[in-house]
Design a protein around this motif. Structure first.
Motif, mmCIF file in Angstrom:
data_model
loop_
_atom_site.group_PDB
_atom_site.id
_atom_site.type_symbol
_atom_site.label_atom_id
_atom_site.label_comp_id
_atom_site.label_asym_id
_atom_site.label_seq_id
_atom_site.Cartn_x
_atom_site.Cartn_y
_atom_site.Cartn_z
ATOM 1 N N GLY A 51 0.847 -1.192 0.000
ATOM 2 C CA GLY A 51 0.000 0.000 0.000
ATOM 3 C C GLY A 51 0.871 1.227 0.000
ATOM 4 N N PHE A 52 0.290 2.364 0.348
ATOM 5 C CA PHE A 52 1.024 3.628 0.398
ATOM 6 C C PHE A 52 0.847 4.291 1.758
ATOM 7 N N GLU A 53 1.936 4.827 2.279
ATOM 8 C CA GLU A 53 1.889 5.713 3.446
ATOM 9 C C GLU A 53 2.011 7.154 2.955
ATOM 10 N N GLN A 54 1.121 8.011 3.418
ATOM 11 C CA GLN A 54 1.153 9.408 2.991
ATOM 12 C C GLN A 54 2.287 10.156 3.687
ATOM 13 N N LEU A 55 3.064 10.890 2.924
ATOM 14 C CA LEU A 55 4.179 11.669 3.467
ATOM 15 C C LEU A 55 3.842 13.151 3.564
ATOM 16 N N THR A 56 3.245 13.717 2.519
ATOM 17 C CA THR A 56 2.915 15.140 2.506
ATOM 18 C C THR A 56 1.880 15.435 3.574
ATOM 19 N N MET A 57 2.111 16.496 4.328
ATOM 20 C CA MET A 57 1.197 16.886 5.396
ATOM 21 C C MET A 57 0.724 18.322 5.149
ATOM 22 N N ALA A 58 -0.328 18.457 4.342
ATOM 23 C CA ALA A 58 -0.858 19.775 4.004
ATOM 24 C C ALA A 58 -2.363 19.664 3.801
ATOM 25 N N PRO A 59 -3.154 20.535 4.422
ATOM 26 C CA PRO A 59 -4.610 20.401 4.340
ATOM 27 C C PRO A 59 -5.139 20.696 2.941
ATOM 28 N N LEU A 60 -6.286 20.104 2.651
ATOM 29 C CA LEU A 60 -7.016 20.373 1.421
ATOM 30 C C LEU A 60 -7.949 21.560 1.654
ATOM 31 N N ASP A 61 -8.293 22.280 0.597
ATOM 32 C CA ASP A 61 -9.222 23.404 0.723
ATOM 33 C C ASP A 61 -10.632 22.845 0.843
ATOM 34 N N ARG A 62 -11.160 22.838 2.064
ATOM 35 C CA ARG A 62 -12.452 22.206 2.309
ATOM 36 C C ARG A 62 -13.603 22.948 1.626
ATOM 37 N N ARG A 63 -13.373 24.229 1.260
ATOM 38 C CA ARG A 63 -14.419 24.954 0.537
ATOM 39 C C ARG A 63 -14.668 24.351 -0.840
ATOM 40 N N LEU A 64 -13.662 23.644 -1.371
ATOM 41 C CA LEU A 64 -13.781 23.066 -2.703
ATOM 42 C C LEU A 64 -14.304 21.636 -2.686
ATOM 43 N N HIS A 74 -6.688 14.636 7.523
ATOM 44 C CA HIS A 74 -6.619 15.949 8.168
ATOM 45 C C HIS A 74 -6.254 15.823 9.647
ATOM 46 N N ALA A 75 -6.763 14.789 10.303
ATOM 47 C CA ALA A 75 -6.400 14.582 11.708
ATOM 48 C C ALA A 75 -4.904 14.323 11.848
ATOM 49 N N GLU A 76 -4.346 13.551 10.893
ATOM 50 C CA GLU A 76 -2.904 13.281 10.919
ATOM 51 C C GLU A 76 -2.107 14.556 10.660
ATOM 52 N N VAL A 77 -2.556 15.380 9.705
ATOM 53 C CA VAL A 77 -1.883 16.655 9.433
ATOM 54 C C VAL A 77 -1.860 17.506 10.697
ATOM 55 N N LEU A 78 -3.006 17.620 11.358
ATOM 56 C CA LEU A 78 -3.081 18.461 12.557
ATOM 57 C C LEU A 78 -2.192 17.914 13.669
ATOM 58 N N LEU A 84 -5.426 26.133 11.014
ATOM 59 C CA LEU A 84 -5.224 24.728 10.663
ATOM 60 C C LEU A 84 -6.241 23.850 11.374
ATOM 61 N N GLU A 85 -6.551 24.157 12.621
ATOM 62 C CA GLU A 85 -7.546 23.370 13.347
ATOM 63 C C GLU A 85 -8.899 23.428 12.634
ATOM 64 N N ALA A 86 -9.253 24.606 12.135
ATOM 65 C CA ALA A 86 -10.526 24.736 11.414
ATOM 66 C C ALA A 86 -10.483 23.984 10.088
ATOM 67 N N GLN A 87 -9.338 24.057 9.391
ATOM 68 C CA GLN A 87 -9.209 23.368 8.113
ATOM 69 C C GLN A 87 -9.270 21.862 8.279
ATOM 70 N N CYS A 88 -8.767 21.370 9.403
ATOM 71 C CA CYS A 88 -8.658 19.930 9.617
ATOM 72 C C CYS A 88 -9.817 19.355 10.430
ATOM 73 N N ALA A 89 -10.816 20.158 10.719
ATOM 74 C CA ALA A 89 -11.994 19.645 11.419
ATOM 75 C C ALA A 89 -12.699 18.620 10.537
ATOM 76 N N PRO A 90 -13.398 17.682 11.124
ATOM 77 C CA PRO A 90 -14.113 16.684 10.315
ATOM 78 C C PRO A 90 -15.074 17.351 9.329
ATOM 79 N N LEU A 91 -15.225 16.733 8.165
ATOM 80 C CA LEU A 91 -16.126 17.271 7.140
ATOM 81 C C LEU A 91 -17.568 17.316 7.651
#
Length: 602
Positions: free
Chosen positions: A545-558, A576-580, A595-602
């Motif tokens: 499988g793959f382990e994610q390396l990049t730690m950057a939030p997605l734009d949740r508005r999109l 997002h929880a891992e990023v935070l 960042l906390e707001a960006q990484c909140a659950p959808l």
């Protein structure tokens, strides 16, 4: 930083330089001459002294070529550089053609019958040369090697070759001592039926000897060559001006440092020896010299390529830490984009410069891993657009901003793309972003058996787009080095057939996209590393499988949550929880709250 061949490239280069090159061609009895982008080391990114294509045409992209005939000339670039090549090249001097669709071979098929077209054997690999020779033959033309490159002879003010210091790259970053590497690569040379391997790829030189340099823009490479014997001893041909104090001690007594001038006599002395050389990465000049010396050439993959691509535990942990550090810089940048930049609407160059400042503020950045791609609005629809003066745009409310950049750190190389909304996104923008996201998630969570190649799973990232009648015209994933090249083979994920299985420790990008010409572009890119095969409950075969390396939030508005399945929503929330959890401790104040707001659950 690049200086000579970027913003300073000129549309009148062709008018100034073509006559000089043609004069030198005529002196050698040539009717034409091939000008590849690649240099003597087959590099993607070049020192200014080797930017022959840029000097001739003004085009400074990292992939391209030119053909100069007596009465006409053409420059070739791929779809990444559609805007850039037309902005930099004088169309009155050069026909501008596609590098991929037909490319140089198709152009040579239209060469005048009987034409003698020269090429510099130092700049073409045998594999590439075979295709070009076949195309010229179909036109009744002949390709002939030259001793003196007519472009070099015409380039009166050519910069000096780089002499950046070559320094040790410590074992705490590499995870394996250079002596151990030489021993196991030497054993691989013997297993390939050879006595000696000729190593010409700068990335392999850097990896094999645990050294790094600065001869190549955006990549910490030393330009050098080496002969590695099956017993692990080696001769390293390196400009003495690059050798830092203590380098010889670092290399050890089993490695002999010699000057570049000693390489040709060394090749001449290999009569009767079996020499392993990679025809995909070593230029034809080496093959010509070995044959002339009476050596037996063993064609095969550079023996450093696969070991370099399959990172060890130390390199993987270094990559994790580099991406967490880089993630903090990205969080500060994305916060700036989401707040101040939404009001001031900076142009693309200001966006790129801001991202570099945030990376520099980590105190660990050695260089960018490539020139930052920042595309606002319609420029974002050009997958590898780079901000240049003639095409600069500002951020525009109601549109999208695509930013693709990376950093070089001692413990790892990063490459990440995030697409963000400027103002309130439209329903259409959210729909297309979410389709791309669905493909991105599919590639992030896929499990696959041993022996699976990148082209076998490429369709997973495209399927959500395909089902709605869309696609993208670039690969889904490229390999990435460990404080080396941001583009590293042999692994890749793409439509094109690739026979290299994905192996544990290989780092690849996951970057599906969608590009609406004239409007905006979307790409989501995260680096991930192949994990060892493990059993799945109830299954019969262990799966990678793959382990994610990049730690950057997605734009949740999109994100149009209604288009995501429950499992896809769970993935986004977990990511997002891992990023935070990993990046949050490096932040404070407004950026942490953002960042906390960006990484909140959808």
């Amino acid at each position: 930083m690049r200086q000579s061949f970027d913003e300073t490239t000129s549309r009148d280069f062709g008018a100034k330089h073509l006559p000089r090159v043609r004069e030198q061609m005529a002196a050698q009895g040539l009717d034409g001459f091939l000008v590849p982008h690649e240099d003597e080391h087959q590099n993607e990114y070049l020192p200014d002294a080797n930017e022959r294509l840029a000097w001739l045409t003004g085009f400074s992209g990292s992939a391209g070529a030119a053909v100069v005939l007596k009465d006409r000339a053409a420059v070739f670039a791929d779809g990444r550089y559609t805007v850039q090549v037309r902005a930099q090249v004088d169309a009155d001097q050069f026909e501008i053609l596609d590098l991929v669709e037909g490319g140089v071979p198709a152009y040579l098929e239209r060469a005048p019958k009987g034409a003698v077209i020269g090429y510099d054997p130092r700049l073409h690999s045998p594999d590439a040369l075979t295709r070009l020779q076949a195309a010229a033959a179909r036109a009744g033309a002949t390709l002939t090697p030259v001793e003196t490159n007519p472009l070099d002879a015409a380039w009166a003010d050519r910069p000096a070759q780089p002499q950046a210091p070559v320094v040790p790259h410590e074992d705490r970053y590499t995870g394996e001592a250079a002596a151990a590497k030489r021993a196991r690569i030497g054993a691989a040379v013997a297993a390939a039926g050879a006595d000696v391997a000729l190593i010409t790829a700068p990335a392999s030189i850097a990896w094999l000897f645990n050294i790094r340099g600065g001869d190549v823009i955006r990549t910490p490479l030393p330009l050098a060559q080496a002969l590695l014997a099956a017993d692990g001893t080696a001769r390293l041909f390196l400009d003495p001006a690059k050798a830092t104090p203590g380098l010889a001690d670092w290399l050890g007594t089993a490695v002999t440092l010699e000057t570049p001038d000693a390489l040709e006599p060394a090749l001449a002395g290999l009569k009767g020896r079996k020499i392993l050389v990679d025809p995909g990465v070593s230029s034809a000049w080496y093959f010509d010299r070995l044959v002339a010396a009476g050596a037996e050439v063993v064609r095969g993959m550079d023996p450093c390529t696969l070991p370099r691509a399959t990172k060890n535990a130390v390199e993987i942990e270094g990559a994790r830490q580099a991406h967490i550090r880089d993630g903090a810089a990205l969080a500060r940048f994305l916060h700036w984009i989401d707040t101040e930049a939404q009001q001031t609407l900076p142009d693309e160059r200001q966006v790129a410069e801001a991202l570099e400042r945030f990376r520099e503020a980590t105190g660990a950045l050695k260089d960018l891993s490539f020139d930052t791609i920042a595309g606002a609005g319609p420029n974002g629809a050009l997958p590898h657009y780079k901000p240049v003066t003639r095409t600069l745009r500002r951020m525009e409310p109601g549109s999208l901003l695509l930013v693709d950049g990376g950093g070089q750190y001692l413990d790892g190389t990063t490459d990440v793309t995030r697409t963000v909304a400027v103002g309130t996104p439209s329903a259409d923008q959210r729909r297309m972003f979410t389709l791309v996201l669905k493909g991105h998630i599919a590639m992030a969570v896929v499990r696959f058996p041993a022996g699976t190649t990148g082209h076998q799973i490429d369709a997973l990232a495209r399927l959500p787009l395909w089902m709605q009648g869309f696609d993208y015209d670039h690969g889904t994933g490229h390999g990435v080095g460990s404080y080396l090249g941001v583009h590293e083979g042999p692994q890749r994920i793409a439509k094109a057939v690739n026979t290299q299985p994905l192996l544990p420790g290989m780092i690849l990008s996951n970057e599906p996209g969608y590009y609406r010409e004239g409007h905006w572009g979307i790409r989501i890119e995260t680096l991930q590393v192949v994990t060892p095969a493990e059993p799945i409950a109830g299954g019969e075969r262990p799966m990678h499988g793959f382990e994610q390396l990049t730690m950057a939030p997605l734009d949740r508005r999109l994100i149009d949550v209604a288009l995501l399945t429950a499992d896809e929503r769970a993935y986004v929330d977990a990511y997002h929880a891992e990023v935070l959890a990993k990046v949050g401790p490096l932040l404070d104040g407004e950026v942490l709250a953002w960042l906390e707001a960006q990484c909140a659950p959808l």
